[in-house]
Scaffold this motif. Structure first.
Motif, mmCIF file in Angstrom:
data_model
loop_
_atom_site.group_PDB
_atom_site.id
_atom_site.type_symbol
_atom_site.label_atom_id
_atom_site.label_comp_id
_atom_site.label_asym_id
_atom_site.label_seq_id
_atom_site.Cartn_x
_atom_site.Cartn_y
_atom_site.Cartn_z
ATOM 1 N N CYS A 1 0.769 -0.611 0.191
ATOM 2 C CA CYS A 1 0.577 -0.299 -0.056
ATOM 3 C C CYS A 1 0.843 1.894 -0.089
ATOM 4 C CB CYS A 1 -0.892 -0.423 1.011
ATOM 5 S SG CYS A 1 -2.648 -0.936 1.272
ATOM 6 N N GLY A 2 1.828 0.698 0.925
ATOM 7 C CA GLY A 2 2.440 2.255 0.617
ATOM 8 C C GLY A 2 3.304 2.517 -0.416
ATOM 9 N N LEU A 3 4.099 1.722 -1.219
ATOM 10 C CA LEU A 3 4.617 1.652 -2.273
ATOM 11 C C LEU A 3 3.308 2.404 -3.660
ATOM 12 C CD1 LEU A 3 7.668 1.157 -3.354
ATOM 13 C CD2 LEU A 3 6.660 -1.339 -4.226
ATOM 14 N N SER A 4 2.695 1.903 -3.467
ATOM 15 C CA SER A 4 1.400 2.367 -4.299
ATOM 16 C C SER A 4 1.267 3.653 -3.935
ATOM 17 C CB SER A 4 0.330 1.053 -4.521
ATOM 18 O OG SER A 4 -0.824 1.448 -5.044
ATOM 19 N N ALA A 5 1.380 3.795 -2.836
ATOM 20 C CA ALA A 5 0.690 5.124 -2.492
ATOM 21 C C ALA A 5 2.042 6.848 -3.184
ATOM 22 C CB ALA A 5 0.657 5.370 -0.824
ATOM 23 N N PHE A 6 3.107 5.904 -3.167
ATOM 24 C CA PHE A 6 4.237 7.187 -3.407
ATOM 25 C C PHE A 6 3.964 6.911 -5.414
ATOM 26 C CE2 PHE A 6 8.505 6.321 -5.239
ATOM 27 C CZ PHE A 6 8.752 7.877 -5.343
ATOM 28 N N LEU A 7 3.664 5.624 -5.401
ATOM 29 C CA LEU A 7 3.970 5.886 -7.372
ATOM 30 C C LEU A 7 2.684 6.081 -7.399
ATOM 31 C CD1 LEU A 7 5.053 2.033 -7.695
ATOM 32 C CD2 LEU A 7 6.690 3.847 -8.337
ATOM 33 N N LEU A 8 1.216 6.253 -7.252
ATOM 34 C CA LEU A 8 0.109 7.120 -7.476
ATOM 35 C C LEU A 8 0.227 8.556 -7.378
ATOM 36 C CD1 LEU A 8 -2.752 7.304 -8.063
ATOM 37 C CD2 LEU A 8 -3.364 6.825 -5.548
ATOM 38 N N SER A 9 1.285 8.573 -6.155
ATOM 39 C CA SER A 9 1.742 10.332 -6.569
ATOM 40 C C SER A 9 2.455 11.314 -6.850
ATOM 41 C CB SER A 9 1.731 11.093 -4.169
ATOM 42 O OG SER A 9 3.122 10.138 -4.378
ATOM 43 N N ALA A 10 3.169 10.123 -7.298
ATOM 44 C CA ALA A 10 4.167 10.845 -8.298
ATOM 45 C C ALA A 10 3.282 10.297 -9.354
ATOM 46 C CB ALA A 10 4.997 9.597 -8.679
ATOM 47 N N ARG A 11 2.404 9.644 -10.021
ATOM 48 C CA ARG A 11 2.027 9.544 -11.152
ATOM 49 C C ARG A 11 0.917 11.236 -10.945
ATOM 50 N NH1 ARG A 11 0.726 10.600 -14.911
ATOM 51 N NH2 ARG A 11 -1.261 9.105 -16.476
ATOM 52 N N LEU A 12 0.049 11.466 -10.017
ATOM 53 C CA LEU A 12 -0.791 12.647 -10.092
ATOM 54 C C LEU A 12 -0.236 13.941 -10.118
ATOM 55 C CD1 LEU A 12 -3.689 10.900 -8.498
ATOM 56 C CD2 LEU A 12 -3.244 10.890 -11.804
ATOM 57 N N ASN A 13 1.681 13.477 -10.025
ATOM 58 C CA ASN A 13 2.393 14.651 -9.244
ATOM 59 C C ASN A 13 1.219 15.603 -8.029
ATOM 60 O OD1 ASN A 13 4.376 16.824 -8.736
ATOM 61 N ND2 ASN A 13 3.657 18.203 -10.611
ATOM 62 N N SER A 14 0.346 14.803 -6.920
ATOM 63 C CA SER A 14 -0.232 14.913 -5.750
ATOM 64 C C SER A 14 -0.476 14.073 -5.418
ATOM 65 C CB SER A 14 -1.357 15.256 -6.968
ATOM 66 O OG SER A 14 -2.752 16.224 -5.724
ATOM 67 N N SER A 15 -1.210 14.353 -3.838
ATOM 68 C CA SER A 15 -1.744 13.498 -2.304
ATOM 69 C C SER A 15 -2.596 13.771 -2.222
ATOM 70 C CB SER A 15 -0.861 12.956 -1.931
ATOM 71 O OG SER A 15 0.775 12.367 -2.351
ATOM 72 N N GLU A 16 -3.616 13.311 -1.966
ATOM 73 C CA GLU A 16 -5.283 13.461 -1.635
ATOM 74 C C GLU A 16 -5.727 12.438 -0.966
ATOM 75 O OE1 GLU A 16 -7.306 14.949 -5.479
ATOM 76 O OE2 GLU A 16 -7.173 12.497 -5.966
ATOM 77 N N ALA A 17 -6.489 13.351 0.092
ATOM 78 C CA ALA A 17 -7.056 12.284 1.523
ATOM 79 C C ALA A 17 -8.226 12.075 0.886
ATOM 80 C CB ALA A 17 -7.870 12.996 2.656
ATOM 81 N N VAL A 18 -8.716 11.948 -0.592
ATOM 82 C CA VAL A 18 -9.901 11.668 -1.396
ATOM 83 C C VAL A 18 -9.195 10.162 -2.219
ATOM 84 C CG1 VAL A 18 -12.205 12.847 -0.732
ATOM 85 C CG2 VAL A 18 -10.208 12.738 -3.156
ATOM 86 N N ALA A 19 -8.018 10.017 -2.682
ATOM 87 C CA ALA A 19 -7.576 8.684 -2.957
ATOM 88 C C ALA A 19 -8.011 7.286 -2.285
ATOM 89 C CB ALA A 19 -6.163 8.679 -3.382
ATOM 90 N N GLY A 20 -8.467 7.020 -2.970
ATOM 91 C CA GLY A 20 -8.373 5.076 -3.600
ATOM 92 C C GLY A 20 -9.684 4.750 -2.357
ATOM 93 N N LEU A 21 -10.344 6.169 -2.624
ATOM 94 C CA LEU A 21 -11.878 5.768 -1.609
ATOM 95 C C LEU A 21 -12.899 4.289 -2.981
ATOM 96 C CD1 LEU A 21 -13.557 8.640 -2.055
ATOM 97 C CD2 LEU A 21 -13.505 7.613 -0.344
#
Lengths: 316, 337
Positions: free
Chosen positions: B241-261
């Motif tokens: 989950c942590g690894l995927s979270a990093f890759l997702l934020s890198a993909r979108l250039n953004s991290s959001e609290a509503v990610a992965g709903l």
């Protein structure tokens, strides 16, 4: 191997004909992909329908409709698919101003013109145009209507939207822009957030009314839900207060028509859709370079001009 | 093939189906989409699908470990959001310029700290849940349902509800970059899948995971440290989950609290379509990769064919049930013979 192949092919053909029937397969000269952030919300369904209606109206447009399902990752995938399909243009309301930037940059890099509606995207300079409504002007329209209804001055309760949300900030700013210069006549007796929610619109109004010495003249709310919540309380208590909403939702329009809410603000989301489509088509067919920023003028809807509301047809 | 009797051929087909229902269906889908829309096979589209699948696929690998022990991890979407925000926070060195993108996005802390922070949050979250399951004896469904709510709350609290955006190019490369034609997340997903496959097949730990899920009591009697195994699978799930979270934020250039709903449902669907039994003890990483690909291909193909998004969701739901029903049917047929 032969029988194995035929086993694969038969369901394949069945599935193919099913899918073919579901998709739209007309011969059109322009293909446009539309991308809404979440079609579970009636607001975006309305924008989507207006877009489809305008596309049919203009003619020769094949519209590919996609739904981000409230996930930035899904909307990103939708944009990527649109690029693969080689669409002539994309009309999108981005789910997030920053997170949608990489995908839209890809589209721009691939030479696909992009028009954003309602919400903007940040950090993609190649966007063809943005079509939206100015929430500050909407707030100013509320203020001007208050001046029209109460030329001699009024005591005002202000129900603000969710703290930090840009529509909440802008709408509040618009109201204050106009009325603060006449603070001797127009007095804000209470200003509280009700988080854009109906039940909070009711409970906050109840609390405010209990704490005031005299009944206010006006309750101005930053959206229709809060206004309808306030209306509930005001009617229960048998008071006479002019209540102004914002968004021109069908339910609010019904209330305006029936003498409940005094007014609501129409931002023409459907008008934004057709403006965006016309802008894109003008660019594609005639090479017309559009303005980078196209803002529609919001207006106050009262009983007198209710026929100008976009979604009047949705109420019976 | 020509001289076999009809009954023998039926027997073969059932065996074949029971083992390869999901991959066969995947191949069928690819054939159908390629026929109806030739651009489906465009290399760029195939890599798009693979990249889209990678992020949920990584989490599905972790989920496979969990489900093999007859557990479930409903917290993955929330944990993803929380870990992604922490990575973004560390990368930017605070919340002061949380919206700064472009030239001013130069990071506050080196990339490696952000990656380690995301992974640490994921593993800690997993460990916490694993301990609650093994020490407090609360069922996994309940513990991770609590995690689903609590980690989402933590993400919202940590970020104040808004996104944290704009990272340096060394950060975003991990989500947006390519090696040759292949997107970086795809390479990481495939590496993770290979490692997970080897671990499950060829290590004592892997055999213990299967044994714990197959029959926990018998496994314990045979000296399998079932408590530690269960704790570890939730840590693995959290790690991915942590690894995927990093890759997702890198993909979108953004991290959001509503990610992965709602992500947990997609991930569980991928694992189950891939043939892993929700009762534990049966399943494979290969199946999960196929299941994840199946959902990815289906979503992509239906969008390419301009099928209404409402219809898409119905189709995916029906296929989920059909895939498992087929698997069950084949299994009972096999047992009957």
């Amino acid at each position: 191997m032969k029988s194995f192949r035929s086993k694969l092919l038969i369901p394949g053909i069945v599935a193919a004909s099913m899918l073919g029937a579901l998709g739209t397969a007309q011969a059109q000269d322009v293909t446009i992909a539309s991308s809404m952030p979440a079609l579970e919300f009636p607001f975006f369904v309305h924008m989507q329908k207006a877009l489809a209606a305008e596309a049919a109206n203009i003619g020769g447009i094949s519209l590919i409709e996609t739904d981000g399902q409230n996930q930035t990752t899904k909307q990103t995938a939708d944009v990527e698919s649109a690029i693969i399909l080689g669409v002539d243009g994309i009309i999108i309301s981005p789910s997030d101003a920053v997170a949608m930037a990489p995908a839209l940059q890809q589209a721009v890099d691939a030479g696909v013109p992009v028009v954003t509606i309602d919400r903007r995207v940040e950090g993609v300079p190649g966007i063809l145009a943005h079509v939206g409504a100015d929430n500050v002007i909407g707030g100013e329209a509320q203020a001007k209507l208050i001046m029209e209804l109460f030329p001699d001055g009024a005591s005002i309760v202000n129900l603000q939207g969710q703290p930090g949300a840009s529509p909440a900030i802008d709408r509040n700013k618009g109201v204050h822009n106009i009325l603060d210069s006449m603070s001797d006549k127009y007095v804000f007796v209470a200003e509280q957030t009700a988080n854009f929610a109906r039940e909070q619109g009711a409970s906050v109004t109840e609390a405010i009314l209990a704490g005031l010495d005299s009944t206010p003249d006006v309750i101005v709310a930053a959206n229709d839900d809060m206004a309808l919540g306030a209306l509930q309380v005001v009617q229960e208590q048998g008071l006479n207060i002019a209540i102004l909403g914002f968004d021109a939702l069908p339910e609010a329009l019904g209330s305006v028509r029936d003498g409940g809410l005094a007014a609501t603000i129409e931002q023409f989301p459907g008008g934004q859709s057709s403006m965006a489509l016309n802008t894109l088509i003008g660019y594609l067919r005639d090479g017309a370079t559009p303005e980078k920023l196209i803002l529609l003028n919001p207006i106050a809807i009262t009983k007198d001009n209710i026929d100008q509301a976009e979604r009047l047809g949705e109420i019976d | 093939m020509n001289d076999v009797t009809p009954s023998a051929r039926n027997f073969d087909a059932v065996q074949f189906l029971s083992k390869y229902a999901a991959p066969l269906f995947l191949i069928l889908l690819i054939l159908v989409f390629a026929t109806l829309e030739p651009r489906f096979l465009h290399p760029l589209n195939l890599f798009n699908v693979l990249r889209q699948v990678s992020l949920s696929g990584l989490i599905a690998i972790g989920m496979t470990f969990v489900i093999l022990t007859a557990g479930i991890d409903l917290s993955v979407g929330s944990l993803l959001a929380f870990a992604g925000l922490v990575a973004a926070y560390v990368s930017k060195g605070g919340l002061d310029d949380r919206f700064a993108i472009g030239a001013s996005a130069a990071s506050g802390n080196p990339l490696i700290f952000a990656v380690l922070a995301a992974i640490a949050v994921g593993m800690a979250g997993g460990a916490l849940q694993g301990l609650a399951i093994t020490k407090l004896k609360v069922p996994p469904f309940v513990v991770t349902l609590g995690g689903l709510t609590a980690f989402r709350g933590a993400a919202l609290l940590f970020s104040g509800g808004g996104p944290i955006s704009g990272f340096g190019p060394d950060y975003t490369w991990w989500g947006q970059g390519r090696i040759g034609m292949v997107p970086v997340p795809v390479i990481i997903f495939l590496l993770a899948a290979i490692i997970a496959h080897l671990v499950l097949r060829y290590t004592a730990f892997g055999k213990h995971v299967y044994a714990t899920g197959g029959n926990a009591r018998a496994a314990a009697l045979n000296g399998v440290p079932t408590g530690r195994i269960i704790l570890l699978v939730y840590v693995i799930s959290g790690f991915l989950c942590g690894l995927s979270a990093f890759l997702l934020s890198a993909r979108l250039n953004s991290s959001e609290a509503v990610a992965g709903l709602g992500l947990e449902l997609t991930v569980i669907a991928a694992v189950v379509i891939g043939g892993t039994s929700l009762f534990g003890g049966i399943g494979s990483i290969f199946g999960t990769v196929v299941g994840a690909l199946l959902i990815g291909v289906l979503t992509n193909g239906l969008v390419l064919l301009n099928v209404s998004s409402f219809v898409q969701q119905i189709v995916i739901g029906v296929i989920l049930v059909a895939a498992v029903a087929l698997d069950q049917y084949a299994a009972t047929q096999r047992q009957a013979q």
